[in-house]
Scaffold this motif. Structure first.
Motif, PDB file in Angstrom:
ATOM      1  N   LEU A   1       0.844  -1.205   0.000  1.00 35.25           N
ATOM      2  CA  LEU A   1       0.000   0.000   0.000  1.00 35.25           C
ATOM      3  C   LEU A   1       0.879   1.255   0.000  1.00 35.25           C
ATOM      4  N   LYS A   2       1.945   1.226   0.773  1.00 34.90           N
ATOM      5  CA  LYS A   2       2.872   2.358   0.813  1.00 34.90           C
ATOM      6  C   LYS A   2       3.528   2.553  -0.554  1.00 34.90           C
ATOM      7  N   ALA A   3       3.950   1.455  -1.183  1.00 31.02           N
ATOM      8  CA  ALA A   3       4.564   1.547  -2.510  1.00 31.02           C
ATOM      9  C   ALA A   3       3.566   2.127  -3.519  1.00 31.02           C
ATOM     10  N   ALA A   4       2.330   1.674  -3.470  1.00 30.86           N
ATOM     11  CA  ALA A   4       1.303   2.203  -4.378  1.00 30.86           C
ATOM     12  C   ALA A   4       1.061   3.688  -4.123  1.00 30.86           C
ATOM     13  N   HIS A   5       1.091   4.090  -2.848  1.00 35.78           N
ATOM     14  CA  HIS A   5       0.928   5.503  -2.495  1.00 35.78           C
ATOM     15  C   HIS A   5       2.063   6.339  -3.102  1.00 35.78           C
ATOM     16  N   VAL A   6       3.280   5.864  -2.978  1.00 38.29           N
ATOM     17  CA  VAL A   6       4.429   6.595  -3.524  1.00 38.29           C
ATOM     18  C   VAL A   6       4.353   6.663  -5.046  1.00 38.29           C
ATOM     19  N   ILE A   7       3.963   5.574  -5.694  1.00 39.22           N
ATOM     20  CA  ILE A   7       3.826   5.551  -7.154  1.00 39.22           C
ATOM     21  C   ILE A   7       2.760   6.549  -7.605  1.00 39.22           C
ATOM     22  N   ALA A   8       1.621   6.544  -6.928  1.00 44.14           N
ATOM     23  CA  ALA A   8       0.547   7.487  -7.271  1.00 44.14           C
ATOM     24  C   ALA A   8       1.010   8.928  -7.059  1.00 44.14           C
ATOM     25  N   MET A   9       1.731   9.159  -5.962  1.00 44.03           N
ATOM     26  CA  MET A   9       2.226  10.506  -5.669  1.00 44.03           C
ATOM     27  C   MET A   9       3.217  10.965  -6.738  1.00 44.03           C
ATOM     28  N   VAL A  10       4.090  10.081  -7.182  1.00 43.72           N
ATOM     29  CA  VAL A  10       5.064  10.449  -8.207  1.00 43.72           C
ATOM     30  C   VAL A  10       4.342  10.811  -9.509  1.00 43.72           C
ATOM     31  N   ALA A  11       3.339  10.034  -9.881  1.00 42.58           N
ATOM     32  CA  ALA A  11       2.574  10.344 -11.096  1.00 42.58           C
ATOM     33  C   ALA A  11       1.863  11.685 -10.960  1.00 42.58           C
ATOM     34  N   TRP A  12       1.268  11.938  -9.793  1.00 40.12           N
ATOM     35  CA  TRP A  12       0.574  13.205  -9.559  1.00 40.12           C
ATOM     36  C   TRP A  12       1.562  14.368  -9.627  1.00 40.12           C
ATOM     37  N   MET A  13       2.700  14.222  -8.955  1.00 37.52           N
ATOM     38  CA  MET A  13       3.694  15.298  -8.952  1.00 37.52           C
ATOM     39  C   MET A  13       4.218  15.560 -10.358  1.00 37.52           C
ATOM     40  N   ALA A  14       4.430  14.517 -11.133  1.00 41.93           N
ATOM     41  CA  ALA A  14       4.893  14.708 -12.514  1.00 41.93           C
ATOM     42  C   ALA A  14       3.909  15.593 -13.274  1.00 41.93           C
ATOM     43  N   GLY A  15       2.624  15.323 -13.103  1.00 42.20           N
ATOM     44  CA  GLY A  15       1.610  16.145 -13.749  1.00 42.20           C
ATOM     45  C   GLY A  15       1.594  17.569 -13.224  1.00 42.20           C
ATOM     46  N   LEU A  16       1.751  17.719 -11.904  1.00 45.07           N
ATOM     47  CA  LEU A  16       1.754  19.058 -11.312  1.00 45.07           C
ATOM     48  C   LEU A  16       2.968  19.871 -11.756  1.00 45.07           C
ATOM     49  N   PHE A  17       4.055  19.206 -12.104  1.00 45.48           N
ATOM     50  CA  PHE A  17       5.221  19.907 -12.649  1.00 45.48           C
ATOM     51  C   PHE A  17       5.036  20.214 -14.141  1.00 45.48           C
ATOM     52  N   TYR A  18       4.444  19.278 -14.865  1.00 44.39           N
ATOM     53  CA  TYR A  18       4.378  19.382 -16.325  1.00 44.39           C
ATOM     54  C   TYR A  18       3.254  20.291 -16.817  1.00 44.39           C
TER      55      TYR A  18
ATOM     56  N   ASN B   1      -5.733  13.526 -12.402  1.00 42.42           N
ATOM     57  CA  ASN B   1      -6.911  13.288 -11.551  1.00 42.42           C
ATOM     58  C   ASN B   1      -6.895  11.906 -10.910  1.00 42.42           C
ATOM     59  N   PRO B   2      -6.697  10.829 -11.694  1.00 46.62           N
ATOM     60  CA  PRO B   2      -6.644   9.508 -11.050  1.00 46.62           C
ATOM     61  C   PRO B   2      -5.492   9.379 -10.052  1.00 46.62           C
ATOM     62  N   ALA B   3      -4.338   9.961 -10.373  1.00 45.75           N
ATOM     63  CA  ALA B   3      -3.191   9.877  -9.462  1.00 45.75           C
ATOM     64  C   ALA B   3      -3.469  10.628  -8.162  1.00 45.75           C
ATOM     65  N   MET B   4      -4.133  11.786  -8.255  1.00 45.14           N
ATOM     66  CA  MET B   4      -4.468  12.537  -7.046  1.00 45.14           C
ATOM     67  C   MET B   4      -5.436  11.736  -6.163  1.00 45.14           C
ATOM     68  N   VAL B   5      -6.457  11.169  -6.772  1.00 45.70           N
ATOM     69  CA  VAL B   5      -7.431  10.382  -6.007  1.00 45.70           C
ATOM     70  C   VAL B   5      -6.749   9.186  -5.348  1.00 45.70           C
ATOM     71  N   ALA B   6      -5.909   8.491  -6.095  1.00 48.39           N
ATOM     72  CA  ALA B   6      -5.202   7.336  -5.536  1.00 48.39           C
ATOM     73  C   ALA B   6      -4.263   7.761  -4.405  1.00 48.39           C
ATOM     74  N   THR B   7      -3.571   8.879  -4.585  1.00 43.02           N
ATOM     75  CA  THR B   7      -2.675   9.381  -3.539  1.00 43.02           C
ATOM     76  C   THR B   7      -3.455   9.660  -2.265  1.00 43.02           C
ATOM     77  N   TRP B   8      -4.572  10.347  -2.402  1.00 43.55           N
ATOM     78  CA  TRP B   8      -5.397  10.664  -1.226  1.00 43.55           C
ATOM     79  C   TRP B   8      -5.932   9.406  -0.547  1.00 43.55           C
ATOM     80  N   LEU B   9      -6.543   8.514  -1.334  1.00 40.40           N
ATOM     81  CA  LEU B   9      -7.159   7.318  -0.740  1.00 40.40           C
ATOM     82  C   LEU B   9      -6.114   6.439  -0.054  1.00 40.40           C
ATOM     83  N   LEU B  10      -5.009   6.198  -0.738  1.00 36.28           N
ATOM     84  CA  LEU B  10      -3.959   5.372  -0.141  1.00 36.28           C
ATOM     85  C   LEU B  10      -3.332   6.064   1.058  1.00 36.28           C
ATOM     86  N   GLY B  11      -3.139   7.369   0.970  1.00 36.75           N
ATOM     87  CA  GLY B  11      -2.569   8.110   2.091  1.00 36.75           C
ATOM     88  C   GLY B  11      -3.451   8.068   3.324  1.00 36.75           C
TER      89      GLY B  11
END
Length: 152
Positions: free
Chosen positions: A16-33, A68-78
């Motif tokens: 679950l922690k690994a999935a949270h980090v993966i989702a966060m990285v995808a979200w952050m990539a989008g927030l940077f790009y 959007n999906p990465a943000m939702v996954a980050t929140w739910l897993l977090g």
């Protein structure tokens, strides 16, 4: 969270922690790009041009299919990890949560700016988007420091 649920999820905690980090990285990539796309869109693509249409498609797909999906996954897993870890009263967690709320607000700001570009009504300069592109970096520093160092 009920004890039975915690016990059932305990063996999967690291996954679950690994999935949270993966989702966060995808979200952050989008927030940077996405703000970077806005810089180029504002500076190089006049409304109604072919390049404007290309940027609108790129921005919409990035926001809807990745961010959007990465943000939702980050929140739910977090939130799940916070419950499993019992962190609700930890000071570092409150700091992290405040910074994640800031990222979520920035995400919303980006979504509104995307709608402005899609409707041909952007009034912001490339400089504005360049400055705003620093917001997720600053919040990421706060989040990582809070989680790793746990200063309080």
């Amino acid at each position: 969270m009920p004890d039975a649920v915690q016990e059932a999820l305990a063996p999967f905690y690291l996954w679950l922690k690994a999935a949270h980090v993966i989702a966060m990285v995808a979200w952050m990539a989008g927030l940077f790009y996405l703000p970077r796309l806005f810089v180029y869109h504002a500076e190089q693509a006049p409304a109604g041009s072919a390049l404007d249409a290309t940027f609108r498609v790129m921005e919409r797909r990035l926001l809807r299919a990745i961010m959007n999906p990465a943000m939702v996954a980050t929140w739910l897993l977090g939130l799940l990890l916070a419950s499993l870890g019992g962190w609700w009263t930890a000071g570092w967690f409150h700091l992290k949560l405040a910074a994640v709320l800031g990222l979520t607000a920035f995400h919303g700001w980006c979504a509104f700016r995307r709608r402005d570009f899609a409707a041909g009504r952007n009034t912001r300069s490339g400089r504005t988007f360049r400055l705003m592109n620093e917001v997720p970096t600053l919040l990421l520093v706060v989040i990582v420091a809070a989680v790793v160092v746990k200063p309080f």
